[in-house]
Design an enzyme around this catalytic site. Structure first.
Site, mmCIF file in Angstrom:
data_model
loop_
_atom_site.group_PDB
_atom_site.id
_atom_site.type_symbol
_atom_site.label_atom_id
_atom_site.label_comp_id
_atom_site.label_asym_id
_atom_site.label_seq_id
_atom_site.Cartn_x
_atom_site.Cartn_y
_atom_site.Cartn_z
ATOM 1 N N ASN A 222 1.586 -94.620 86.157
ATOM 2 C CA ASN A 222 0.659 -94.298 85.068
ATOM 3 C C ASN A 222 1.321 -93.250 84.176
ATOM 4 O O ASN A 222 1.358 -92.078 84.509
ATOM 5 C CB ASN A 222 -0.647 -93.764 85.685
ATOM 6 C CG ASN A 222 -1.629 -93.251 84.651
ATOM 7 O OD1 ASN A 222 -1.453 -93.476 83.450
ATOM 8 N ND2 ASN A 222 -2.663 -92.552 85.101
ATOM 9 N N TRP A 223 1.841 -93.702 83.060
ATOM 10 C CA TRP A 223 2.559 -92.780 82.162
ATOM 11 C C TRP A 223 1.619 -91.833 81.412
ATOM 12 O O TRP A 223 2.065 -90.888 80.780
ATOM 13 C CB TRP A 223 3.378 -93.577 81.124
ATOM 14 C CG TRP A 223 4.575 -94.282 81.677
ATOM 15 C CD1 TRP A 223 4.997 -94.308 82.977
ATOM 16 C CD2 TRP A 223 5.534 -95.052 80.928
ATOM 17 N NE1 TRP A 223 6.145 -95.052 83.085
ATOM 18 C CE2 TRP A 223 6.494 -95.519 81.846
ATOM 19 C CE3 TRP A 223 5.660 -95.403 79.579
ATOM 20 C CZ2 TRP A 223 7.576 -96.311 81.441
ATOM 21 C CZ3 TRP A 223 6.726 -96.190 79.183
ATOM 22 C CH2 TRP A 223 7.679 -96.637 80.117
ATOM 23 N N HIS B 36 -10.190 -93.919 85.750
ATOM 24 C CA HIS B 36 -9.346 -92.771 86.087
ATOM 25 C C HIS B 36 -10.172 -91.494 85.903
ATOM 26 O O HIS B 36 -11.009 -91.428 84.987
ATOM 27 C CB HIS B 36 -8.104 -92.741 85.191
ATOM 28 C CG HIS B 36 -7.110 -91.725 85.644
ATOM 29 N ND1 HIS B 36 -7.251 -90.394 85.359
ATOM 30 C CD2 HIS B 36 -5.979 -91.845 86.398
ATOM 31 C CE1 HIS B 36 -6.239 -89.734 85.917
ATOM 32 N NE2 HIS B 36 -5.455 -90.586 86.552
ATOM 33 N N GLU C 217 -9.560 -88.780 84.592
ATOM 34 C CA GLU C 217 -9.486 -88.199 83.242
ATOM 35 C C GLU C 217 -10.414 -88.944 82.278
ATOM 36 O O GLU C 217 -11.001 -88.356 81.376
ATOM 37 C CB GLU C 217 -8.029 -88.219 82.751
ATOM 38 C CG GLU C 217 -7.191 -87.167 83.483
ATOM 39 C CD GLU C 217 -5.737 -87.532 83.706
ATOM 40 O OE1 GLU C 217 -5.204 -88.396 82.991
ATOM 41 O OE2 GLU C 217 -5.130 -86.945 84.623
ATOM 42 N N GLU D 25 -7.890 -91.279 94.380
ATOM 43 C CA GLU D 25 -7.191 -90.173 93.734
ATOM 44 C C GLU D 25 -8.071 -88.932 93.774
ATOM 45 O O GLU D 25 -8.941 -88.757 92.898
ATOM 46 C CB GLU D 25 -6.883 -90.523 92.272
ATOM 47 C CG GLU D 25 -5.983 -91.718 92.098
ATOM 48 C CD GLU D 25 -5.226 -91.657 90.766
ATOM 49 O OE1 GLU D 25 -3.999 -91.703 90.803
ATOM 50 O OE2 GLU D 25 -5.879 -91.534 89.711
ATOM 51 N N GLY E 277 -1.907 -84.227 89.264
ATOM 52 C CA GLY E 277 -1.115 -83.372 88.378
ATOM 53 C C GLY E 277 -1.024 -81.923 88.811
ATOM 54 O O GLY E 277 -0.617 -81.064 88.030
ATOM 55 N N SER F 173 -0.338 -86.342 92.843
ATOM 56 C CA SER F 173 0.876 -85.589 93.205
ATOM 57 C C SER F 173 1.712 -86.285 94.271
ATOM 58 O O SER F 173 2.313 -85.627 95.124
ATOM 59 C CB SER F 173 0.511 -84.165 93.632
ATOM 60 O OG SER F 173 -0.055 -83.465 92.534
ATOM 61 N N GLY G 263 1.563 -90.642 88.710
ATOM 62 C CA GLY G 263 1.593 -90.065 87.368
ATOM 63 C C GLY G 263 2.948 -89.433 87.104
ATOM 64 O O GLY G 263 3.925 -90.100 86.768
HETATM 65 P P1 PGA Z 1 -0.027 -87.430 89.341
HETATM 66 O O1 PGA Z 1 -1.100 -88.395 88.636
HETATM 67 O O2 PGA Z 1 0.850 -88.318 90.201
HETATM 68 O O3 PGA Z 1 0.727 -86.778 88.221
HETATM 69 O O4 PGA Z 1 -0.802 -86.460 90.161
HETATM 70 C C1 PGA Z 1 -1.670 -89.485 89.299
HETATM 71 C C2 PGA Z 1 -2.678 -90.141 88.409
HETATM 72 O O5 PGA Z 1 -3.371 -89.445 87.657
HETATM 73 O O6 PGA Z 1 -2.819 -91.383 88.398
#
Ligand code: PGA
Length: 260
Positions: A11-12, A98, A100, A170, A176, A216, A237
């Site tokens: 996931n960019w 997601h 976010e 997640e 992140g 992460s 990510g």
């Molecule tokens: P991350 O993000 O690997 O940077 O923690 C994962 C994601 O949000 O899909």
């Protein structure tokens, strides 16, 4: 016997220039030609890069997908992108829900259900994300929160549809932050999700649905996570933005033995 598909999805998010993305994909293609795998390597770039990335990966084993999709078929929805448009740009997958999107863009369970339905209708594989916030884990409500998210969104679907869905656990506090879930935390949550699927859709169906871990995940912690029975891959990510670390994750995932 576990016949679930293994999936490594990058996931960019809203990162990389077109040049950087093309460079990264070229590295992945080079590696994939040398070391093809039985499973899915999926790249999820931002909308404008979907077509160029799909053009590059078209004749390879790498697949592409989007990070979001409109719940509407078409029409006056300025700024939105439809499932048909994603399909036309070569997408095979789409992330739905997601954290976010849920928190920053206030996507509701109802909306997520509609996004999954329209994705399935257009032959896109939804990667449906669930996961608890930090305070929900510290107050020991993580199982309740995740089962609530699963029920609220997947309740609308029958067995045939649910078999077309991939689920990603997640934990929001791990995304992140550099703080991944421990193998114990991830393992028990993945087992819990598998059980929930089994109770709601039957054992046979539950055993066919790929469950990904995200948050992460990187080469230094992936071996412990990917070796767990109910983790069939990763939604990555930060570590998907660098060819070496994404390729290292691929090697770790696909060297994992299939557990009977
Ligand atoms: P991350 O993000 O690997 O940077 O923690 C994962 C994601 O949000 O899909």
């Amino acid at each position: 016997m576990n016949t679930r598909k293994k999936i490594l999805a990058g996931n960019w998010k809203m990162n990389l220039t077109l040049n950087e993305g093309v460079n990264l994909v070229n590295h992945l293609i080079e590696d994939e030609q040398k070391n093809p795998v039985e499973g899915e390597i999926v790249i999820l770039p931002a909308f404008p890069f979907l077509q160029p990335v799909s053009n590059l990966t078209m004749q390879t084993g790498i697949r592409t997908g989007a990070q979001n999709v409109s719940e509407h078929e078409k029409g006056a929805f300025t700024g939105e992108v439809s499932a048909q448009m994603l399909k036309d740009c070569g997408a095979a997958y789409v992330i739905v829900g997601h954290s976010e999107r849920r928190s920053i863009f206030h996507e509701s369970d109802q909306m997520l259900s509609e996004k999954i339905a329209i994705s399935i209708k257009h032959d896109l594989i939804p990667i449906f994300c669930v996961g608890e916030q930090k305070n929900e884990r510290t107050s020991d409500r993580h199982f309740e929160v995740v089962s609530g998210q699963l029920y609220a969104v997947l309740n609308a679907f029958g067995k045939d549809d649910i078999l077309k869905v991939v689920i990603a656990y997640e934990p929001v506090w791990a995304i992140g932050t550099g703080l991944n879930a421990s193998p114990e935390q991830a393992g028990e949550m993945h087992a819990f999700i598998r059980r929930w699927l089994s109770e709601n859709f039957g054992n046979e169906t539950a055993n066919q649905i790929p469950l990904l871990y995200g948050g992460s995940c990187k080469p230094s912690n992936a071996a412990d996570l990917f070796s767990l029975e109910n983790i069939d891959g990763g939604l990555i990510g930060g570590a998907s933005l660098d060819a070496n670390s994404f390729i290292a994750l691929k090697e770790i995932l696909f060297s994992k033995k299939i557990v009977a």
